[in-house]
Write a protein that holds these residues in place. Structure first.
Motif, PDB file in Angstrom:
ATOM      1  N   LYS A  12      46.911  34.789  37.506  1.00 27.95           N
ATOM      2  CA  LYS A  12      45.763  35.664  37.766  1.00 27.95           C
ATOM      3  C   LYS A  12      45.212  35.465  39.175  1.00 27.95           C
ATOM      4  N   TRP A  13      45.231  34.247  39.655  1.00 28.53           N
ATOM      5  CA  TRP A  13      44.645  33.919  40.960  1.00 28.53           C
ATOM      6  C   TRP A  13      45.224  34.766  42.090  1.00 28.53           C
ATOM      7  N   ILE A  14      46.470  35.242  41.963  1.00 33.94           N
ATOM      8  CA  ILE A  14      47.051  36.024  43.055  1.00 33.94           C
ATOM      9  C   ILE A  14      46.338  37.371  43.213  1.00 33.94           C
ATOM     10  N   PHE A  15      45.634  37.793  42.171  1.00 29.86           N
ATOM     11  CA  PHE A  15      44.904  39.057  42.218  1.00 29.86           C
ATOM     12  C   PHE A  15      43.406  38.865  42.459  1.00 29.86           C
ATOM     13  N   THR A  16      42.931  37.620  42.357  1.00 35.14           N
ATOM     14  CA  THR A  16      41.503  37.355  42.511  1.00 35.14           C
ATOM     15  C   THR A  16      41.208  36.385  43.653  1.00 35.14           C
ATOM     16  N   HIS A  17      42.230  36.013  44.409  1.00 36.14           N
ATOM     17  CA  HIS A  17      42.083  35.083  45.520  1.00 36.14           C
ATOM     18  C   HIS A  17      41.031  35.603  46.501  1.00 36.14           C
ATOM     19  N   ALA A  18      40.156  34.730  46.941  1.00 41.00           N
ATOM     20  CA  ALA A  18      39.040  35.134  47.806  1.00 41.00           C
ATOM     21  C   ALA A  18      39.491  35.830  49.089  1.00 41.00           C
ATOM     22  N   SER A  19      40.660  35.472  49.598  1.00 43.71           N
ATOM     23  CA  SER A  19      41.121  36.071  50.857  1.00 43.71           C
ATOM     24  C   SER A  19      41.676  37.483  50.671  1.00 43.71           C
ATOM     25  N   MET A  20      42.073  37.837  49.445  1.00 46.44           N
ATOM     26  CA  MET A  20      42.631  39.169  49.178  1.00 46.44           C
ATOM     27  C   MET A  20      42.302  39.626  47.760  1.00 46.44           C
ATOM     28  N   PRO A  21      41.043  39.760  47.426  1.00 47.83           N
ATOM     29  CA  PRO A  21      40.729  40.174  46.049  1.00 47.83           C
ATOM     30  C   PRO A  21      41.119  41.632  45.806  1.00 47.83           C
ATOM     31  N   VAL A  22      41.670  41.870  44.639  1.00 47.90           N
ATOM     32  CA  VAL A  22      42.035  43.228  44.225  1.00 47.90           C
ATOM     33  C   VAL A  22      40.777  43.908  43.689  1.00 47.90           C
ATOM     34  N   PRO A  23      40.514  45.151  44.090  1.00 45.64           N
ATOM     35  CA  PRO A  23      39.335  45.859  43.571  1.00 45.64           C
ATOM     36  C   PRO A  23      39.354  45.960  42.036  1.00 45.64           C
ATOM     37  N   GLU A  24      38.166  45.925  41.431  1.00 44.80           N
ATOM     38  CA  GLU A  24      38.046  45.944  39.966  1.00 44.80           C
ATOM     39  C   GLU A  24      38.823  47.094  39.319  1.00 44.80           C
ATOM     40  N   GLY A  25      38.738  48.283  39.903  1.00 44.74           N
ATOM     41  CA  GLY A  25      39.443  49.429  39.338  1.00 44.74           C
ATOM     42  C   GLY A  25      40.944  49.226  39.276  1.00 44.74           C
ATOM     43  N   ASP A  26      41.503  48.566  40.293  1.00 44.55           N
ATOM     44  CA  ASP A  26      42.937  48.269  40.301  1.00 44.55           C
ATOM     45  C   ASP A  26      43.264  47.113  39.358  1.00 44.55           C
ATOM     46  N   LEU A  27      42.381  46.113  39.294  1.00 40.34           N
ATOM     47  CA  LEU A  27      42.616  44.979  38.382  1.00 40.34           C
ATOM     48  C   LEU A  27      42.822  45.464  36.953  1.00 40.34           C
ATOM     49  N   ALA A  28      42.075  46.471  36.565  1.00 40.62           N
ATOM     50  CA  ALA A  28      42.177  46.994  35.202  1.00 40.62           C
ATOM     51  C   ALA A  28      43.549  47.618  34.928  1.00 40.62           C
ATOM     52  N   LEU A  29      44.271  47.976  35.994  1.00 41.09           N
ATOM     53  CA  LEU A  29      45.582  48.612  35.839  1.00 41.09           C
ATOM     54  C   LEU A  29      46.739  47.654  36.102  1.00 41.09           C
TER      55      LEU A  29
END
Length: 158
Positions: A12-29
Motif C-alpha cells: 500500500k505504501w507505494i500509493f500513499t508515500h508522502a513524496s508521491m501520494p495518489v489522489p483519493e479518487g484514483d486510490l479507490a480504483l
C-alpha cells in the motif's frame, strides 16, 4: 472475494508515500487481487507454469523474443518531474482511459485498475520494477517493465 482492501495490501505504501501520494479518487480504483484471484488471472493471461517474469518457459507467449519491441527507456521519465509515461508507450497503447488493466507483479500479486489511473500514477506502480507486466483486459498490447529502466512492448496472446 476477489480483492484485498487497499489498506490491507502489503505494498500500500507505494500509493500513499508522502513524496508521491495518489489522489483519493484514483486510490479507490486501485484494487489488489487476492492471491487466489491473482493466480487465476496470471494462469489465464500470462503463464500456466511460470510464477514470475524471471522464469518464463519456452511455451509461454512472453518467452517469444520476436514479439517484443526494442527496449524503450522509462527510467529517465520516472526520475523526471514530469508525470507522463514515455511517449513511445503512449504511442503504442491506444486504449480508452476507462479500459480495465491488470498490473502483474508476479503470479500472486496483481492489481486491477483503469488505464487512465495507471497513466497518471505509473511511477507509483514502478516502485517495484522487477519484471512486472501491464496487460489490458480483452487487449493484446502489453508492456513488460525491466528493473534496468527499460521496457519492451508487444502483443500477447489473449
Amino acid at each position: 472475494m476477489n480483492y484485498v482492501e487497499l489498506d490491507s495490501y502489503t505494498r500500500k505504501w507505494i500509493f500513499t508515500h508522502a513524496s508521491m501520494p495518489v489522489p483519493e479518487g484514483d486510490l479507490a480504483l486501485i484494487r489488489p487481487f487476492t492471491q487466489a484471484r491473482s493466480s487465476d488471472i496470471w494462469r489465464d493471461h500470462i503463464s500456466r507454469q511460470s510464477p514470475d517474469a524471471d522464469h518464463f518457459e519456452k511455451d509461454d507467449w512472453a518467452a517469444n523474443e520476436a514479439m517484443w519491441s526494442e527496449p524503450v527507456e522509462w527510467q529517465d521519465a520516472w526520475d523526471s518531474d514530469e508525470p507522463e509515461l514515455p511517449q513511445e508507450i503512449l504511442d503504442f497503447i491506444d486504449w480508452e482511459d476507462n479500459t480495465t488493466v491488470f498490473f502483474c507483479y508476479e503470479k500472486y500479486n496483481l492489481i486491477e485498475t483503469k488505464w487512465g489511473v495507471f497513466k497518471r500514477n505509473w511511477k507509483n506502480f514502478l516502485f517495484f520494477d522487477d519484471g512486472p507486466m501491464l496487460i489490458g483486459r480483452k487487449k493484446t498490447q502489453t508492456i513488460w517493465f525491466q528493473s534496468n529502466g527499460s521496457c519492451t512492448l508487444g502483443h500477447r496472446e489473449k
